[in-house]
Design an enzyme around this catalytic site. Structure first.
Site: not given
Ligand code: R5P
Length: 288
Positions: A188, A38, A96
């Site tokens: 970003k 399992d 989280q």
């Molecule tokens: C976000 O703040 C983290 O520093 C990474 O840029 C993020 O977790 C990268 O996630 P992904 O590869 O899905 O864009």
């Protein structure tokens, strides 16, 4: 002192034991060949740890590795260890770190609470919000993986580093000081779990070899967007470098835009090319 490794982190745990010149205690992860039908985890220490300071190394990804970490911590305690230091190289659920919506769990604190049942202290690396460590019920410290990445990038003769977002600036800054090259940063905006948008910005990258440095590569969306921007502005060679390489979903396809992808051994993958064992060993030596 003795070092034990969970199945997500055996090579790193062995590396830490080597760096510290202490014994590595083997663990059996299967009771019967093939494991439980399992999928439940099983652990059995194959050496004594009584009266020892034990360093338990285990990344909490994927989820089953969390259960294994708790089982190992309990087995080590029951076997009479006098002190137990948890090294959680990649602290899954770290993102989280607060209750964003009513009714949610603060998952990072939940994991820490359960760790504290058997562990005396925690060392982790490139956690999403290092501030949350102060709220954990046991002493917890972030160890930087950037010296390892900076050393590797120096050996590749990269010309400059790029932080793909604000969060990565602290990482790119530290790695650039070690690699001995300048860094720049992008802004970003996250649209959804798979899509990000980058604010247009002129970068001095024409003809250069550039490494994008981040804490985590998950779907590769962030790196791919930054790498396309670098290509569009004439970068000659693009490297993606991260501490934690999760590489989920479309990551491999997304990362095809890069010439090279490097990750550390906090999470094992085909891109693991750098070990952070020296960084964790130094932090363990510095424990009081
Ligand atoms: C976000 O703040 C983290 O520093 C990474 O840029 C993020 O977790 C990268 O996630 P992904 O590869 O899905 O864009």
């Amino acid at each position: 002192m003795k070092v034990v490794g969970g199945s997500a982190s055996v090579p790193l745990a062995r590396g830490i034991a080597r760096e510290l010149s202490v014994d590595f205690v083997d663990v059996a992860f299967e009771k019967h060949t093939g494991g439980f039908p399992d999928g439940e985890r099983y652990v059995r220490l194959l050496g004594p740890v009584s009266d020892e300071h034990v360093v338990l190394v285990q990344t909490t990804h994927p989820d089953a590795m969390i259960v294994e970490l708790f089982l190992l911590a309990n087995a080590i305690r029951d076997a009479g260890a006098q002190r137990l230091t948890a090294v959680v190289p990649y602290f899954g659920y770290g993102r989280q770190d607060k209750r964003f919506l009513d009714g949610e769990a603060v998952s990072a604190k939940t994991i820490a609470k359960h760790l504290a049942v058997d562990c005396d202290e925690l060392l982790t690396m490139a956690i999403h919000n290092a501030g949350i460590l102060k709220t954990f019920p046991i002493p917890a410290r972030e160890v930087s993986g950037m010296p390892a990445i900076g050393r590797y990038l120096k050996s590749t003769k990269v010309d400059m580093l790029l932080a793909p977002d604000d969060n990565a600036i602290r990482f790119a800054k530290e790695a650039s000081a070690i690699a001995g090259v300048p860094f720049d940063a992008l802004e970003k905006e996250r649209i959804d779990s798979y899509t990000v948008k980058i604010t247009p910005k002129a970068l001095a990258v024409r003809g250069k070899s550039v490494a994008i440095v981040d804490d985590v590569i998950s779907t590769g969306g962030t790196i791919a967007t930054a790498a396309k921007e670098l290509r569009a502005q004439g970068a000659r060679h693009v490297i993606a470098a991260c501490v934690h390489g999760l590489f989920v979903g479309p990551a491999e396809a997304n990362l095809k835009v890069c010439d090279d992808v490097i990750a550390t051994d906090t999470v094992l993958s085909p891109h693991t090319k750098v070990s952070v064992a020296p960084e964790f060993a130094a932090a363990i030596r510095a424990l009081h």
